[in-house]
Design an enzyme around this catalytic site. Structure first.
Site, mmCIF file in Angstrom:
data_model
loop_
_atom_site.group_PDB
_atom_site.id
_atom_site.type_symbol
_atom_site.label_atom_id
_atom_site.label_comp_id
_atom_site.label_asym_id
_atom_site.label_seq_id
_atom_site.Cartn_x
_atom_site.Cartn_y
_atom_site.Cartn_z
ATOM 1 N N SER A 1 0.836 -1.201 0.000
ATOM 2 C CA SER A 1 0.000 0.000 0.000
ATOM 3 C C SER A 1 0.879 1.263 0.000
ATOM 4 C CB SER A 1 -0.951 -0.044 1.193
ATOM 5 O OG SER A 1 -1.921 0.968 1.123
ATOM 6 N N ASP B 1 4.295 24.581 -1.219
ATOM 7 C CA ASP B 1 5.651 24.339 -1.728
ATOM 8 C C ASP B 1 6.168 22.941 -1.396
ATOM 9 O OD1 ASP B 1 5.836 24.778 0.984
ATOM 10 O OD2 ASP B 1 7.663 25.976 0.881
ATOM 11 N N HIS C 1 -7.208 -5.589 -0.760
ATOM 12 C CA HIS C 1 -6.031 -4.755 -0.532
ATOM 13 C C HIS C 1 -4.998 -5.410 0.381
ATOM 14 C CE1 HIS C 1 -3.977 -0.880 -0.605
ATOM 15 N NE2 HIS C 1 -3.877 -0.914 0.706
#
Length: 421
Positions: free
Chosen positions: A140, A346, A399
């Site tokens: 993951s 940023d 998953h």
């Protein structure tokens, strides 16, 4: 009788900011695991990169995690507690409350992304492995870290295995959540199709919470929106059953919420053990493309089927909302810092697209066709954009297939990377 595994604990001192090696430091913990029969052998290293963000490495026991016995046939495994988790100078709510200001905490948290984890791993590799490249297994979020590793320090890698974790290299947080809500909706509807009585039961509980001040054992008020976050579990192999049996014990004979239910809901939604999961979730997608700006909350308005008055009432999934940091005790000390992180513009890039396109380190990735958390289409696009990448698409596992498959997923990926499959 020999124990199942031989383990050695390691603690490393790393800079908080790897660009300022003489500045503040953290402790990073990792556990070495080897088959006792091969404890003295010269085996290649396999670094396990845990999912998350904010999750600690699994703690080994006989046969667990499910992939470990297969890995130990050929490798010496390093289970890394990524910075801020487990025994690696954990960044808990208590620790967060000690910062003098939200801006100081936000500046500190900015050093807990994948780029810093990769720098930690490289420092550890140099100390443990005599500068020999090692292999990685990224589950993951560990796959996200893997691609940052391939971008920053490919010379440190011999081969990489990724399970349910190929991120969109240029996907913004808005892109991700626009794709996530429909997948969660479909998963919840599948859950209700399997357990049709759970839809009216969830609505009954939510109505009860709206009309009464119901408290969890730790004192937090349980609201309908916090209740709905239980849907985070639905993408795992046992997720449907976990939520069904939780709801099955939710109400007593008088229609009141049981103590058992309240306790379990608090545990599942409190982020006590992994606050960084919530705090850092959207920073995964911050790469200089403007602020993430609570993308999951903004995207929610485009999906009216998730409204609290909609029928059926839908769970939510892997989404983090601003209200969580005001209503959940384990997240409150992070609230103002999380707001600052959401406005940051940023963020440095995590992926070097040119370097990834020219990559020569073998990468074998399992893409779960029905993955609720990581978009399969974005994963396949990334696979086409990263050199030396081989993909196995499967709907056999959810998953958590790397653990649930008892080593079969890892075996397939190792064969794929080595050209045997």
């Amino acid at each position: 009788m020999n124990p199942a595994y031989a383990t050695t604990d390691h603690v490393f001192t790393v800079p908080l900011d790897h660009d300022r090696p003489d500045g503040p430091t953290l402790q990073v913990f990792a556990r070495e695991v080897v088959d006792p029969a091969h404890a003295d052998d010269q085996l290649p290293w396999l670094l396990y990169l845990q999912g998350g963000p904010g999750g600690k490495a699994p703690r080994p026991s006989a046969g667990s995690p499910g992939w470990l016995p297969h890995a130990l046939k050929t490798h010496r495994v390093l289970l890394l507690d990524q910075r801020g988790t487990g025994r690696s100078t954990p960044l808990t709510a208590r620790m967060a409350s000690r910062f003098a200001s939200a801006s100081q905490l936000a500046a500190h948290l900015a050093h807990f992304r994948a780029d810093a984890i990769v720098a930690d791993a490289e420092l550890i590799r140099h100390q443990l492995g005599n500068d020999e490249p090692w292999e990685t297994l990224g589950q993951s979020y560990g796959g996200f870290i893997t691609l940052t590793y391939l971008s920053q320090a490919p010379d440190g890698l011999r081969a990489c295995y990724v399970t349910g974790g190929l991120p969109g290299l240029t996907a913004t947080a808005d892109d991700v959540y626009a794709r996530t809500y429909p997948r969660v909706r479909d998963r919840v509807l599948d859950f209700y199709a399997r357990y049709p009585d759970d839809a009216p039961r969830l609505r009954k509980i939510a109505d009860h919470l709206a009309s009464d001040d119901i408290r969890l054992p730790g004192g937090d008020r349980l609201t309908a929106r916090r209740l709905r976050t239980l849907g985070l579990a639905l993408g795992m192999g046992d997720g449907f059953e976990r939520i069904h049996w939780l709801l099955d014990e939710s109400l007593d004979s008088d229609g009141e919420l049981t103590d058992t239910f309240r306790h379990q809901v608090e545990s599942l939604t409190g982020f006590t053990d992994n606050p960084l999961f919530a705090v850092m979730q959207e920073t995964l997608y911050g790469q200089g493309a403007g602020p993430t700006g609570w993308a999951a909350a903004r995207a929610l308005t485009a999906f009216p089927e998730f409204a609290e008055e909609a029928d059926p009432l839908l769970f939510t999934g892997e989404m983090i909302y601003p209200w969580m940091f005001r209503e959940i005790a384990g997240l409150r000390p992070f609230a103002d810092a999380a707001d600052l992180l959401s406005r940051r513009t940023d963020w440095p890039p995590l992926y070097d697209l040119q370097r990834l396109a020219a990559n020569q380190v073998p990468v074998a990735a399992a893409v779960y066709h029905d993955d609720m958390y990581v978009d399969a289409e974005l994963s396949l696009r990334t696979a086409r954009e990263v050199g030396a990448t081989h993909v196995w698409v499967t709907n056999e596992w959810e998953h958590d297939g790397i653990t649930a498959s008892n080593g079969r997923v890892l075996a397939r990926l190792m064969d794929l990377a080595a050209g045997r499959a």
